[in-house]
Write a protein that holds these residues in place. Structure first.
Motif, PDB file in Angstrom:
ATOM      1  N   TYR A 200       0.817  -1.209   0.000  1.00  0.00           N
ATOM      2  CA  TYR A 200       0.000   0.000   0.000  1.00  0.00           C
ATOM      3  C   TYR A 200       0.852   1.261   0.000  1.00  0.00           C
ATOM      4  CZ  TYR A 200      -3.268   3.540   1.766  1.00  0.00           C
ATOM      5  OH  TYR A 200      -4.013   4.682   1.936  1.00  0.00           O
ATOM      6  N   ILE A 209       3.155   2.759  -4.396  1.00  0.00           N
ATOM      7  CA  ILE A 209       2.352   1.537  -4.337  1.00  0.00           C
ATOM      8  C   ILE A 209       3.095   0.389  -5.010  1.00  0.00           C
ATOM      9  CG2 ILE A 209       0.161   0.463  -5.018  1.00  0.00           C
ATOM     10  CD1 ILE A 209      -0.968   3.390  -5.164  1.00  0.00           C
ATOM     11  N   ALA A 214       0.058  -5.745  -2.346  1.00  0.00           N
ATOM     12  CA  ALA A 214      -1.248  -5.431  -1.769  1.00  0.00           C
ATOM     13  C   ALA A 214      -2.294  -6.438  -2.228  1.00  0.00           C
ATOM     14  CB  ALA A 214      -1.659  -4.009  -2.160  1.00  0.00           C
ATOM     15  N   HIS A 243      -8.683   0.490   2.075  1.00  0.00           N
ATOM     16  CA  HIS A 243      -7.469   1.240   1.740  1.00  0.00           C
ATOM     17  C   HIS A 243      -7.117   1.065   0.267  1.00  0.00           C
ATOM     18  CE1 HIS A 243      -6.584   2.898   5.535  1.00  0.00           C
ATOM     19  NE2 HIS A 243      -6.065   1.834   6.121  1.00  0.00           N
ATOM     20  N   ASP A 244      -7.157  -0.179  -0.194  1.00  0.00           N
ATOM     21  CA  ASP A 244      -6.760  -0.461  -1.572  1.00  0.00           C
ATOM     22  C   ASP A 244      -7.733   0.153  -2.574  1.00  0.00           C
ATOM     23  OD1 ASP A 244      -4.855  -2.016  -3.313  1.00  0.00           O
ATOM     24  OD2 ASP A 244      -6.731  -2.946  -3.968  1.00  0.00           O
ATOM     25  N   ARG A 247      -6.521   3.147  -4.448  1.00  0.00           N
ATOM     26  CA  ARG A 247      -5.252   2.997  -5.164  1.00  0.00           C
ATOM     27  C   ARG A 247      -5.146   3.926  -6.370  1.00  0.00           C
ATOM     28  NH1 ARG A 247      -3.189  -2.779  -7.561  1.00  0.00           N
ATOM     29  NH2 ARG A 247      -3.672  -3.406  -5.413  1.00  0.00           N
TER      30      ARG A 247
END
Length: 415
Positions: A200, A209, A214, A243-244, A247
């Protein structure tokens, strides 16, 4: 071989190889390298036999059986050079005569055994991470080394040492007993979360990233949740998904960092946000929330806000209060102070940070100085902000974060 058959075998490898490996490790009494060789030998045999006879109804069982017999053959050859392997060969032959590979052979348990073995507390944390990525997730040594900016030989030696430790310390290849499961599960989740965090937001290097890490951590957590339903596993999966989901909005086309308040929320993955929020609710209903579930609930408040200005900072601060009571981490305290600053103003945030900023765990944590710099900037205390940005720059190791801090610093120095 027809292209369709080759594609089908590739799909079988993708779907079944890690499960087959987990069972082979058990059947071969914890010999990781032997099991990996047996797995490759089984697929080589499959390429030949399945072309002639077609793919069997239960390819997983076929591969497990083929792999074990390939290992026995190899052991028989090796006993001429190493008499110590004779006993193992005899044991495997005896077991192969009384055990049938027609059933699923408790493959789900085998996968759990492999996860818990790779994440055993007696292994160093970096060894747990490397071994989990290599054996459970199937990443190559080269890919893991690249992700953590390590020389390939260094990473390879780390994996070898971990396997040797498992063998020499006779770490059991098993799922812990119920009374030991909570503590051991916590160790597993810590490993998976560290893998996700590195994907992440990389601890160093040229990119924010590392998507493969991830994605792999999310896949592993899904697997763990399927095999061992648990509120905190659900909470961790929710946290990762939420969270992802951001991205695509976190970096510019040039790879520069975009802070949360400036991100284009239309680029966030809405399906992941919906799934993550649903999982948060499931985890909260399952019992008193743990640290991952509470962090997921905080991430859900961010994800559901239509704009940065509409973020419910009062709710986020309240959730951090609960989290801090469970986990008295100075990093959690820092995050709470930032939320408090958004709710009550930068002065309140600075006062909260001053209460713990001399904690030894934060002395080399660049985000402490970056957070103070931002609060001073919002208060138009430029000289103090400049000093804090310079302290953060001395500690940061990731290039996009370094560029972001340099941009903020340059803006202040122009005033």
């Amino acid at each position: 071989m027809s292209a369709s058959l080759e594609q089908r075998i590739a799909e079988v490898y993708q779907a079944e190889s890690r499960r087959v490996l987990a069972t082979l490790i058990r059947l071969l009494h914890g010999h990781f390298d032997m099991a990996e060789d047996a797995l490759q030998d089984a697929f080589i045999a499959a390429l030949s036999q399945w072309q002639r006879d077609g793919i069997p109804d239960n390819p997983r069982a076929w591969l497990v059986s083929a792999g074990r017999f390939k290992a026995i053959d190899q052991l028989r050859k090796s006993t001429r050079l190493d008499s110590c392997l004779e006993e193992l060969a005899q044991t495997l032959e005896m077991e192969s005569q009384i055990q049938s590979m027609d059933a699923d052979d408790a493959l789900e348990d085998d996968q759990l055994r492999l996860i818990f073995t790779c994440c055993h507390p007696s292994l160093a944390m970096e060894s747990r991470i490397a071994l989990t990525l290599r054996e459970v997730c199937g990443l190559t040594t080269e890919a893991i080394a690249a992700a953590f900016l390590l020389p390939v030989p260094t990473l390879a030696q780390r994996i070898v040492r971990a396997k040797n430790k498992i063998r020499d310390a006779r770490i059991p290849y098993e799922v812990p007993e119920p009374d030991a499961l909570p503590e051991r599960l916590e160790a597993v989740l810590s490993v998976v979360y560290l893998v996700f965090n590195e994907g992440y937001s990389a601890s160093s290097g040229t990119q924010v990233i590392q998507g493969d890490l991830a994605t792999e951590a999310i896949r592993l957590t899904r697997l763990l949740r399927d095999l061992l339903p648990n509120a905190e596993v659900t909470g961790l999966l929710a946290l990762m998904l939420l969270h992802d989901a951001r991205r695509n909005g976190r970096t510019s086309v040039d790879g520069d960092l975009i802070p949360l308040e400036e991100q284009d929320r239309s680029r966030w993955n809405q399906s992941q946000i919906r799934e993550g929020c649903d999982l948060v609710i499931q985890a909260l209903k399952a019992g008193p929330p743990g640290v991952y579930t509470l962090q997921a609930a905080i991430a859900a408040v961010h994800a559901e806000a239509p704009t940065a200005a509409a973020t419910d900072w009062a709710e986020i601060t309240g959730l951090y209060d609960v989290l801090l009571r469970q986990c008295s981490s100075p990093v959690v305290a820092l995050n709470r102070a930032v939320a408090l600053a958004m709710r009550d103003g930068p002065e309140a945030g600075l006062k909260a940070i001053d209460a713990f900023r001399n904690h030894k765990e934060l002395q080399h944590y660049y985000l402490l100085h970056a957070a103070r710099a931002d609060l001073f900037r919002r208060l138009d205390r430029s000289q103090e902000a400049i000093q804090c940005y310079q302290q953060a720059l001395d500690l940061v190791k990731q290039e996009p974060e370094r560029r972001f801090l340099q941009q903020r610093l340059a803006m202040l120095q122009k005033k």
